[in-house]
Design a protein around this motif. Structure first.
Motif, PDB file in Angstrom:
ATOM      1  N   GLN A 181       0.680  -1.215  -0.003  1.00 50.06           N
ATOM      2  CA  GLN A 181      -0.083  -0.005   0.060  1.00 50.06           C
ATOM      3  C   GLN A 181       0.684   1.234   0.043  1.00 50.06           C
ATOM      4  N   MET A 182       2.012   1.036   0.497  1.00 49.66           N
ATOM      5  CA  MET A 182       2.927   2.308   0.272  1.00 49.66           C
ATOM      6  C   MET A 182       3.632   2.565  -1.062  1.00 49.66           C
ATOM      7  N   PRO A 183       3.692   3.668  -1.644  1.00 55.32           N
ATOM      8  CA  PRO A 183       4.067   4.126  -2.791  1.00 55.32           C
ATOM      9  C   PRO A 183       5.308   3.197  -3.300  1.00 55.32           C
ATOM     10  N   ARG A 184       5.201   2.810  -4.577  1.00 54.19           N
ATOM     11  CA  ARG A 184       6.388   2.060  -5.025  1.00 54.19           C
ATOM     12  C   ARG A 184       7.482   2.989  -5.732  1.00 54.19           C
ATOM     13  N   GLU A 185       7.178   4.090  -6.012  1.00 55.89           N
ATOM     14  CA  GLU A 185       8.158   5.025  -6.409  1.00 55.89           C
ATOM     15  C   GLU A 185       7.790   6.392  -5.951  1.00 55.89           C
ATOM     16  N   LEU A 186       8.878   7.369  -5.881  1.00 53.11           N
ATOM     17  CA  LEU A 186       8.854   8.752  -5.191  1.00 53.11           C
ATOM     18  C   LEU A 186       9.816   9.543  -6.091  1.00 53.11           C
TER      19      LEU A 186
ATOM     20  N   ILE B 100       0.148   4.594  10.213  1.00 49.19           N
ATOM     21  CA  ILE B 100       0.343   6.020   9.864  1.00 49.19           C
ATOM     22  C   ILE B 100       1.105   6.547   8.742  1.00 49.19           C
ATOM     23  N   LEU B 101       2.150   5.866   8.614  1.00 45.88           N
ATOM     24  CA  LEU B 101       3.323   6.340   7.452  1.00 45.88           C
ATOM     25  C   LEU B 101       2.479   6.015   6.092  1.00 45.88           C
ATOM     26  N   THR B 102       1.910   4.754   6.263  1.00 43.06           N
ATOM     27  CA  THR B 102       1.345   4.188   4.870  1.00 43.06           C
ATOM     28  C   THR B 102       0.085   5.269   4.353  1.00 43.06           C
ATOM     29  N   ASP B 103      -0.599   5.702   5.534  1.00 45.69           N
ATOM     30  CA  ASP B 103      -1.536   6.432   5.047  1.00 45.69           C
ATOM     31  C   ASP B 103      -1.182   7.966   4.508  1.00 45.69           C
ATOM     32  N   ALA B 104       0.108   8.145   4.969  1.00 46.14           N
ATOM     33  CA  ALA B 104       0.679   9.352   4.834  1.00 46.14           C
ATOM     34  C   ALA B 104       1.359   9.444   3.436  1.00 46.14           C
ATOM     35  N   GLY B 105       1.525   8.243   2.749  1.00 49.14           N
ATOM     36  CA  GLY B 105       2.179   8.014   1.527  1.00 49.14           C
ATOM     37  C   GLY B 105       3.720   7.872   1.625  1.00 49.14           C
ATOM     38  N   VAL B 106       4.136   7.335   2.768  1.00 47.91           N
ATOM     39  CA  VAL B 106       5.585   7.222   2.930  1.00 47.91           C
ATOM     40  C   VAL B 106       5.801   5.770   2.619  1.00 47.91           C
ATOM     41  N   MET B 107       7.083   5.943   2.188  1.00 45.70           N
ATOM     42  CA  MET B 107       7.716   4.421   1.835  1.00 45.70           C
ATOM     43  C   MET B 107       8.582   4.133   2.933  1.00 45.70           C
ATOM     44  N   VAL B 108       8.455   2.992   3.612  1.00 44.50           N
ATOM     45  CA  VAL B 108       9.249   2.678   4.874  1.00 44.50           C
ATOM     46  C   VAL B 108       9.878   1.221   4.606  1.00 44.50           C
ATOM     47  N   VAL B 109      11.106   1.164   4.894  1.00 44.46           N
ATOM     48  CA  VAL B 109      11.860  -0.031   4.653  1.00 44.46           C
ATOM     49  C   VAL B 109      12.586  -0.363   6.051  1.00 44.46           C
ATOM     50  N   GLN B 110      12.162  -1.550   6.566  1.00 40.08           N
ATOM     51  CA  GLN B 110      12.806  -1.961   7.897  1.00 40.08           C
ATOM     52  C   GLN B 110      13.832  -3.008   7.683  1.00 40.08           C
ATOM     53  N   ARG B 111      14.643  -3.186   8.867  1.00 40.99           N
ATOM     54  CA  ARG B 111      15.664  -4.169   9.148  1.00 40.99           C
ATOM     55  C   ARG B 111      16.704  -4.012   7.862  1.00 40.99           C
ATOM     56  N   VAL B 112      17.143  -2.876   7.782  1.00 42.76           N
ATOM     57  CA  VAL B 112      18.114  -2.410   6.766  1.00 42.76           C
ATOM     58  C   VAL B 112      19.450  -2.735   7.372  1.00 42.76           C
ATOM     59  N   ALA B 113      20.363  -3.237   6.432  1.00 45.24           N
ATOM     60  CA  ALA B 113      21.504  -3.864   7.138  1.00 45.24           C
ATOM     61  C   ALA B 113      22.243  -2.597   7.440  1.00 45.24           C
TER      62      ALA B 113
END
Length: 520
Positions: free
Chosen positions: A214-219, A285-298
């Motif tokens: 649901q998060m944007p694929r491209e920004l 909250i961040l999905t609703d705001a159109g933010v792309m979030v990536v977790q557990r990044v090396a």
């Protein structure tokens, strides 16, 4: 009585030699495991583990670090090779082969009756002369447009033209100043992926998908927040949570956390990279705001992204700052894109330091690792060439150096001259092995090259592995970084001296844990 003393003396000598011979055999076994990979006609090695998993590679340091080696001397040589890989990124096979030759020649001299101390003395003299001569032969590389840069990449990249082109393109993007930075490792810009297309771009790759679709694929034209922590509320231990005041504190922290996350959305942040996990409420909250979030990044990728975008990494407690303060921690990028096929997020055109990424494609999963190793070797060699210049390859320089070291021997008195002979033999070893791997007679070809170098005064003459004829390596485009050559010889000398100095092997006793025996 005198016969008994003589027998005892002979026994002592045999015992001292036994340790040396045992260690030398271990070193030679390691060298023989990689020598068949040397040169353009070198073959691959198959490594198989107990589960039947197979790695097929031509890369010396990969073979050395993956092979089973229990002997202490063998592990010493492997550690030296690993150190060379860390420092200059290439030349581990050459270092290993020369170390094996140095140790083998040294043991031969000792068994003939030359004292170890004299052999080591000669080694040091010969190595110093060799290293000085190698350094003087280096030709500086003043421009990344110099054709020799591509040739270095091509040689180190085992004649893979597509990889050499990618590496040179990326080097030009990064620039000479960055390549000369001691803290920058060009090889870390290499990424290999199954099914990907070869590509070089100014940006970094995060090897994770966005949290949800649901998060944007491209920004485009976005702000980037890098959180070196979890994006979760501060924790309260179970004991405190069981009290009324503790539960009230828990609710307060939950509310504060939601406000902080909403603050991120209010700042117009487009991409949030998180070191650890992300709380469900924050994700919503961040999905609703159109933010792309990536977790557990090396952590390595997190730092590269921060450096490239100009973001300052922040802890979760730092999110309490006022919005104007928080803005100072944001980085900028031209584009963020989630490649769902490769399960990666690409961050392009960062507002911080230039950072090129070399994406190397591979047709199958089996060749991904080898393609990456080849590209990393090519990148490391290009960086070394920019730092310290280039020298002719194909073993030509080592053979020219051997001729110079032989001249030093003439001026040495005593048995130290035999140690110099060991250095001469080791310097001849790379070309000898390259020629043997190409299917020619090493003794014959070395003789031809030595005569041709002496006659013409050209130190760049060696053997064309296709025709077997003497040829000028520089004219053929076969060049190596000078730093790789000098580091390999120095490393070989260090391990050879360390091995030759050992005359007794003693098993250490097992130390008891005295803490268990101490009275309470």
């Amino acid at each position: 009585m005198s016969l008994k003393k003589e027998a005892a003396s002979g026994s002592d000598v045999d015992e001292r030699l036994a340790a040396l011979i045992t260690n030398a055999n271990a070193i030679r076994a390691i060298a023989s495991a990689v020598e068949g990979t040397l040169g353009p006609k070198g073959l691959d090695t198959m490594l198989v583990d107990k589960f039947g998993e197979v790695v097929i590679t031509n890369d010396g340091v990969t073979i050395l670090t993956m092979m089973e080696a229990n002997h202490p001397a063998a592990r010493m040589l492997i550690n030296i090779a690993r150190a060379q890989q860390e420092e200059v990124g290439d030349g581990t096979t050459t270092a290993t082969v020369m170390a094996g030759a140095l140790v083998g020649s040294g043991v031969e001299q000792v068994t003939r009756g030359v004292p170890v101390a004299r052999v080591i003395e000669g080694l040091r003299v010969g190595l110093k002369k060799a290293l000085d001569f190698m350094g003087a032969e280096a030709r500086p590389v003043t421009s990344l447009q110099d054709p020799v840069v591509r040739q270095v990449a091509l040689v180190a990249g085992r004649s893979h033209e597509d990889i050499a082109d990618l590496v040179v393109q990326a080097a030009i993007m990064i620039g000479q100043e960055k390549l000369k930075d001691p803290s920058f490792k060009f090889s870390e810009a290499i990424v290999a992926e199954e099914g990907a297309e070869n590509e070089v771009f100014m940006g970094v790759i995060i090897n994770k998908d966005r949290i949800n679709r649901q998060m944007p694929r491209e920004l485009s034209q976005l702000s980037v927040l890098v959180i070196d922590d979890a994006l979760e509320p501060e924790e309260i231990d179970d004991e405190a949570l069981s009290t009324e005041s503790g539960f009230a504190r828990y609710l307060q922290l939950q509310e504060e956390f939601k406000q902080n996350v909403q603050k991120i959305a209010g700042l117009g942040v487009g991409l949030v990279l998180v070191d650890r996990g992300v709380n469900d409420a924050a994700e919503e909250i961040l999905t609703d705001a159109g933010v792309m979030v990536v977790q557990r990044v090396a952590n390595k990728e997190l730092r590269k992204a921060a450096e490239h975008t100009g973001a300052r990494m922040i802890k979760r407690t730092g999110l309490k700052k006022a919005p104007d303060e928080l803005k100072k921690f944001l980085g900028q990028a031209d584009k963020a894109y989630n490649d769902e096929k490769l399960e990666q997020v690409w961050v392009l055109g960062g507002g911080g330091k230039p950072m090129a990424t070399v994406l190397v494609g591979a047709a199958t999963a089996e060749v991904v690792g080898e393609r990456e190793r080849i590209a990393k070797d090519a990148a490391a060699s290009v960086q070394s060439a920019i730092k310290g210049g280039v020298v002719p390859g194909g073993g030509s320089l080592e053979l020219a150096v051997a001729r110079e070291v032989e001249k030093v021997r003439e001026g040495i008195r005593g048995m130290a001259a035999y140690g110099v002979d060991c250095v001469v033999e080791a310097l001849k070893r790379p070309m000898s092995q390259i020629v043997a791997n190409a299917g020619f007679n090493p003794l014959e070809k070395l003789g031809d090259v030595i005569a041709a170098q002496a006659e013409t005064g050209k130190n760049s003459l060696a053997v064309d592995c296709d025709s077997g004829q003497v040829a000028d390596m520089l004219e053929m485009g076969i060049a190596d970084p000078a730093i790789v050559k000098t580091y390999a010889l120095r490393a070989a000398g260090e391990v050879a001296e360390a091995i030759l100095r050992i005359d007794t092997i003693i098993k250490k006793r097992e130390e008891k844990d005295t803490r268990k025996e101490m009275p309470s």
